[in-house]
Design a protein around this motif. Structure first.
Motif, PDB file in Angstrom:
ATOM      1  N   GLY A  65      25.494 -31.952 -35.205  1.00 44.75           N
ATOM      2  CA  GLY A  65      26.939 -32.117 -35.308  1.00 44.75           C
ATOM      3  C   GLY A  65      27.699 -30.815 -35.123  1.00 44.75           C
ATOM      4  O   GLY A  65      28.937 -30.793 -35.113  1.00 44.75           O
ATOM      5  N   GLY A  66      26.971 -29.718 -34.988  1.00 43.70           N
ATOM      6  CA  GLY A  66      27.605 -28.426 -34.765  1.00 43.70           C
ATOM      7  C   GLY A  66      28.229 -27.816 -36.008  1.00 43.70           C
ATOM      8  O   GLY A  66      29.014 -26.876 -35.916  1.00 43.70           O
ATOM      9  N   HIS A  67      27.874 -28.321 -37.200  1.00 44.43           N
ATOM     10  CA  HIS A  67      28.471 -27.830 -38.445  1.00 44.43           C
ATOM     11  C   HIS A  67      27.814 -26.555 -38.967  1.00 44.43           C
ATOM     12  O   HIS A  67      28.442 -25.757 -39.650  1.00 44.43           O
ATOM     13  N   TYR A  68      26.514 -26.397 -38.653  1.00 47.35           N
ATOM     14  CA  TYR A  68      25.798 -25.213 -39.128  1.00 47.35           C
ATOM     15  C   TYR A  68      24.541 -25.035 -38.290  1.00 47.35           C
ATOM     16  O   TYR A  68      23.861 -26.006 -37.971  1.00 47.35           O
ATOM     17  N   VAL A  69      24.253 -23.797 -37.922  1.00 47.29           N
ATOM     18  CA  VAL A  69      23.025 -23.488 -37.197  1.00 47.29           C
ATOM     19  C   VAL A  69      22.222 -22.496 -38.037  1.00 47.29           C
ATOM     20  O   VAL A  69      22.686 -21.383 -38.283  1.00 47.29           O
ATOM     21  N   PRO A  70      21.041 -22.903 -38.495  1.00 46.31           N
ATOM     22  CA  PRO A  70      20.226 -21.995 -39.311  1.00 46.31           C
ATOM     23  C   PRO A  70      19.808 -20.749 -38.534  1.00 46.31           C
ATOM     24  O   PRO A  70      19.541 -20.821 -37.335  1.00 46.31           O
ATOM     25  N   ARG A  71      19.756 -19.626 -39.238  1.00 48.17           N
ATOM     26  CA  ARG A  71      19.272 -18.383 -38.631  1.00 48.17           C
ATOM     27  C   ARG A  71      17.822 -18.118 -39.001  1.00 48.17           C
ATOM     28  O   ARG A  71      17.107 -17.461 -38.264  1.00 48.17           O
ATOM     29  N   PHE A  72      17.410 -18.585 -40.170  1.00 44.38           N
ATOM     30  CA  PHE A  72      16.070 -18.268 -40.667  1.00 44.38           C
ATOM     31  C   PHE A  72      15.178 -19.497 -40.847  1.00 44.38           C
ATOM     32  O   PHE A  72      13.964 -19.387 -40.800  1.00 44.38           O
ATOM     33  N   VAL A  73      15.775 -20.658 -41.070  1.00 46.17           N
ATOM     34  CA  VAL A  73      15.009 -21.893 -41.219  1.00 46.17           C
ATOM     35  C   VAL A  73      14.752 -22.432 -39.812  1.00 46.17           C
ATOM     36  O   VAL A  73      15.653 -22.953 -39.167  1.00 46.17           O
ATOM     37  N   LEU A  74      13.512 -22.280 -39.343  1.00 45.01           N
ATOM     38  CA  LEU A  74      13.184 -22.669 -37.973  1.00 45.01           C
ATOM     39  C   LEU A  74      12.568 -24.063 -37.889  1.00 45.01           C
ATOM     40  O   LEU A  74      12.791 -24.783 -36.927  1.00 45.01           O
ATOM     41  N   LYS A  75      11.795 -24.426 -38.906  1.00 51.01           N
ATOM     42  CA  LYS A  75      11.139 -25.726 -38.914  1.00 51.01           C
ATOM     43  C   LYS A  75      10.968 -26.171 -40.349  1.00 51.01           C
ATOM     44  O   LYS A  75      10.666 -25.357 -41.215  1.00 51.01           O
ATOM     45  N   VAL A  76      11.174 -27.471 -40.600  1.00 47.81           N
ATOM     46  CA  VAL A  76      10.987 -28.024 -41.940  1.00 47.81           C
ATOM     47  C   VAL A  76      10.163 -29.308 -41.825  1.00 47.81           C
ATOM     48  O   VAL A  76      10.552 -30.243 -41.129  1.00 47.81           O
ATOM     49  N   VAL A  77       9.030 -29.324 -42.518  1.00 47.08           N
ATOM     50  CA  VAL A  77       8.160 -30.493 -42.552  1.00 47.08           C
ATOM     51  C   VAL A  77       8.295 -31.132 -43.934  1.00 47.08           C
ATOM     52  O   VAL A  77       8.031 -30.482 -44.946  1.00 47.08           O
ATOM     53  N   PRO A  78       8.740 -32.406 -43.988  1.00 53.40           N
ATOM     54  CA  PRO A  78       8.833 -33.074 -45.293  1.00 53.40           C
ATOM     55  C   PRO A  78       7.444 -33.460 -45.806  1.00 53.40           C
ATOM     56  O   PRO A  78       6.563 -33.824 -45.028  1.00 53.40           O
TER      57      PRO A  78
END
Length: 179
Positions: A65-78
């Protein structure tokens, strides 16, 4: 130490990643109760209050949605469940989760990521797949049995491939109306 998120970042950026993960939790309305350094470069675990799959979906919506782009969180596995890192416990939990989240006609594959353990990847896969009657499909399965192996604890999920958040695979701010 239990966790329900496995988060990848750059080397030596684990502290910044943990801070950003907590900030993202605030943005998506799901509190990150704790983060921990795994002892492996570029990898932390986290614990989100609530459903970790819902967390990755909200994160993906936030970015597309273009609201926020992470700089450090590259991948998240639930991660749906953690167990002791023993093949029999991993297999038992994976089969139980598959029984709950894999319907009779769905295909699946087992994905194993192991760090710092001498367990054989194929032994883990065989111990799970031998107890599940569904058809295996290595390319484009309906569900993935995700196994994140660490020396003392292992995280397991039964998810769709797109339930894993990957900044490299998400198109930032390009979600179109009607999607």
């Amino acid at each position: 130490m239990d966790f329900n998120l496995v988060v990848s970042t750059g080397r030596r950026l684990e502290g910044r990643c943990a801070d950003e993960l907590k900030y993202i939790g605030d943005l998506v309305g799901m509190r990150i109760a704790q983060t921990s350094f795994t002892g492996f470069d570029g990898l932390i675990t986290g614990y989100v209050d609530g459903d970790p799959v819902e967390f990755t979906r909200r994160l993906k919506d936030l970015v597309t949605g273009g609201h926020y782009v992470p700089r450090f969180v590259l991948k998240v596995v639930p991660v749906m469940r953690t167990v002791s890192t023993k093949i029999d416990e991993i297999s038992k939990a994976a089969v139980e989760l598959a029984g709950r989240y894999l319907s009779a006609n769905e295909t699946y594959k087992v994905e194993v990521r192991k760090r710092g353990v001498d367990l054989d990847r194929m032994d883990i896969i065989d111990s799970i797949a031998s107890k599940i009657s569904n058809k295996v499909k290595l390319e484009g399965p309906d569900k993935v049995i995700q196994v994140e192996v660490f020396p003392s604890r292992t995280g397991i999920s039964v998810i769709r491939e797109d339930d894993v958040f990957s900044l490299m695979r998400v198109s930032v701010g390009s979600q179109q109306s009607g999607e």
